[in-house]
Design an enzyme around this catalytic site. Structure first.
Site, short mmCIF file in Angstrom:
data_model
loop_
_atom_site.label_atom_id
_atom_site.label_comp_id
_atom_site.label_asym_id
_atom_site.label_seq_id
_atom_site.Cartn_x
_atom_site.Cartn_y
_atom_site.Cartn_z
N HIS A 152 0.81 -1.22 0.00
CA HIS A 152 0.00 0.00 0.00
C HIS A 152 0.85 1.27 0.00
CE1 HIS A 152 0.42 -0.20 4.52
NE2 HIS A 152 0.46 1.11 4.37
N ASP A 185 0.08 -7.65 1.34
CA ASP A 185 0.46 -6.24 1.50
C ASP A 185 1.97 -6.06 1.57
OD1 ASP A 185 0.06 -3.51 1.66
OD2 ASP A 185 -0.12 -3.50 3.84
N SER A 273 4.69 2.51 7.88
CA SER A 273 4.33 1.36 7.05
C SER A 273 5.51 0.91 6.22
CB SER A 273 3.17 1.72 6.13
OG SER A 273 1.98 1.91 6.86
#
Length: 421
Positions: A152, A185, A273
């Site tokens: 992402h 992911d 992230s």
């Protein structure tokens, strides 16, 4: 593109080690005597004893220097040359420097030593896509400039855009997407022109983690690069479902990413992230991916002590497949499931209820039927539908797993050979 904000940095003391130098192994030979000298020696009736003794002493000293020079270069006590500045004599055929494990200490971990050791293997990532921009973190895994991050983080550049990677010392490099895996992911980037002095992270083993174990996260929360936070592992195999946008620009589809994640209380925020989660020895044990938030949107998200990381064993498997083939394959059981409780003997327990068995699937071949409740897989407890999905995605097609299945109140074991998803 605006210039990325340079992080505040505390200088660390470094001790440079001077490498052993190679010695000239040519034998020492004294120069020949002139005719006049020979004639003079002949008249004295004896050799030039002082010259001979001096030559012998020099020959012995050179020989000893050669012996000790070679021994020093090959000795197990010899120290590797220190990396200084931004240059190195490392060639493309040599492996990257890998983070050295930090020696365990009694009591609290030495987080200062861990941070100093692992920072060179961490990066900040800025993505400028056609319609949006994003930032995140990542970790270097080899000398070729491969970097693991989240799907992402980089998905906005999948259809075109610019990716800029900032090393810990502020150097900027462009990067391209090697491949992404929306199912987990995860993504792998490659630096377009990797420097020769990259430091690769030491990848650990997430199967050995324990609840309560101390951990450290490094990333760029809210764009603040090189941010270090610490905490403990709050839970293991926590089923976490997060929506992930698809790469295709032609369709606005989303895929639910289900991960049996490492839950941590170390403070992580948007921008963390894709960054690494380390243990007290400086080995990567997870890739930080998501947080729980009290806000109703991602823009309101902030750390509340509930962060989640993808186990590094899964990250290693996916990354190696992406580097080798450009994509990752996953296993599939072939059932539609939901969460339910079931009576086993006198005990009620949670599990994954089989609502539908897909024709021709691995589940059908193994004899699973509608109404079965799966309560375990390879010795791990299954407490929900997402929990079973998270476990299955750790395996590869062709792997055999043993399911604990409750049918008509009786628990039994079923051997299943998983298929490719």
């Amino acid at each position: 593109m605006t210039e990325p904000q340079r992080p505040l940095r505390i200088p660390l003391e470094e001790v440079a080690v001077v490498p052993a130098q190679s010695m000239d192994t040519a034998r020492f030979t004294p120069p020949p005597a002139s005719r006049a000298q020979e004639s003079h020696r002949g008249r004295r009736g004896g050799p030039g004893w002082a010259s001979l003794i001096l030559a012998m002493i020099l020959a012995v000293l050179v020989t000893l220097a050669v012996v000790f020079g070679v021994w020093g270069a090959q000795s197990p006590f010899a120290t590797a040359p220190a990396m200084t500045g931004g240059s190195s004599e490392t060639t493309d055929s040599e492996p990257a420097d890998v983070v050295e494990p930090v020696e365990a200490t009694e009591g609290a971990p030495d987080w200062q030593a861990v941070a100093a050791a692992v920072r060179p293997a961490t990066v900040s990532i800025l993505v400028e896509g056609a319609t949006e921009a994003a930032s995140g973190s990542g970790v270097i895994i080899d000398s070729s400039g491969h970097i693991i991050t989240n799907h992402h983080v980089v998905s906005g550049a999948a259809q075109g855009g610019n990716i800029t990677v900032t090393l810990h010392d502020g150097r900027l490099y462009s990067a391209t997407i090697t491949g992404t895996d929306p199912t987990t992911d995860l993504a792998v980037l490659t630096l377009d022109t990797p420097p020769t002095d990259l430091t690769a992270a030491l990848l650990g083993d997430s199967s050995t983690l324990e609840v309560g174990q101390p951990v450290m996260a490094i990333g760029a929360p809210l764009g603040l690069a090189d941010t270090v936070t610490t905490g403990i592992i709050s839970a293991l195999d926590r089923p976490v479902a997060v929506s992930s946008s698809a790469d295709s620009a032609a369709q606005a589809q989303t895929e639910v990413v289900v991960t049996n994640a490492i839950q941590i209380d170390a403070s992580i925020n948007p921008g963390n992230s894709g960054g690494p989660l380390f243990n007290a020895q400086g080995a990567v044990v997870g890739i930080n991916s998501s947080i729980a938030s009290m806000g109703s949107s991602s823009s309101e998200a902030g750390s509340i002590g509930l962060g989640f990381a993808i186990p590094v064993n899964l990250a290693k498997s996916v990354a190696s497949q992406i580097i080798e083939t450009g994509s990752a394959q996953h296993a599939m059981l072939g059932v539609q499931i939901s969460t339910s409780s079931v009576l086993v003997g006198e005990d009620n327990r949670l599990g994954a209820l089989v609502a539908t068995v897909n024709p021709g699937s691995a589940a059908e071949a193994a004899g699973l039927i509608q109404g079965d409740v799966i309560v375990g897989i390879n010795g791990s407890s299954v407490t929900s539908g997402p929990s079973l999905t998270g476990y299955v995605r750790r395996y590869s097609a062709g792997d055999q797993v043993t399911l604990d299945v409750v049918r008509n109140g009786v628990q039994q074991q079923v051997l299943v050979t998983l298929q490719q998803r």
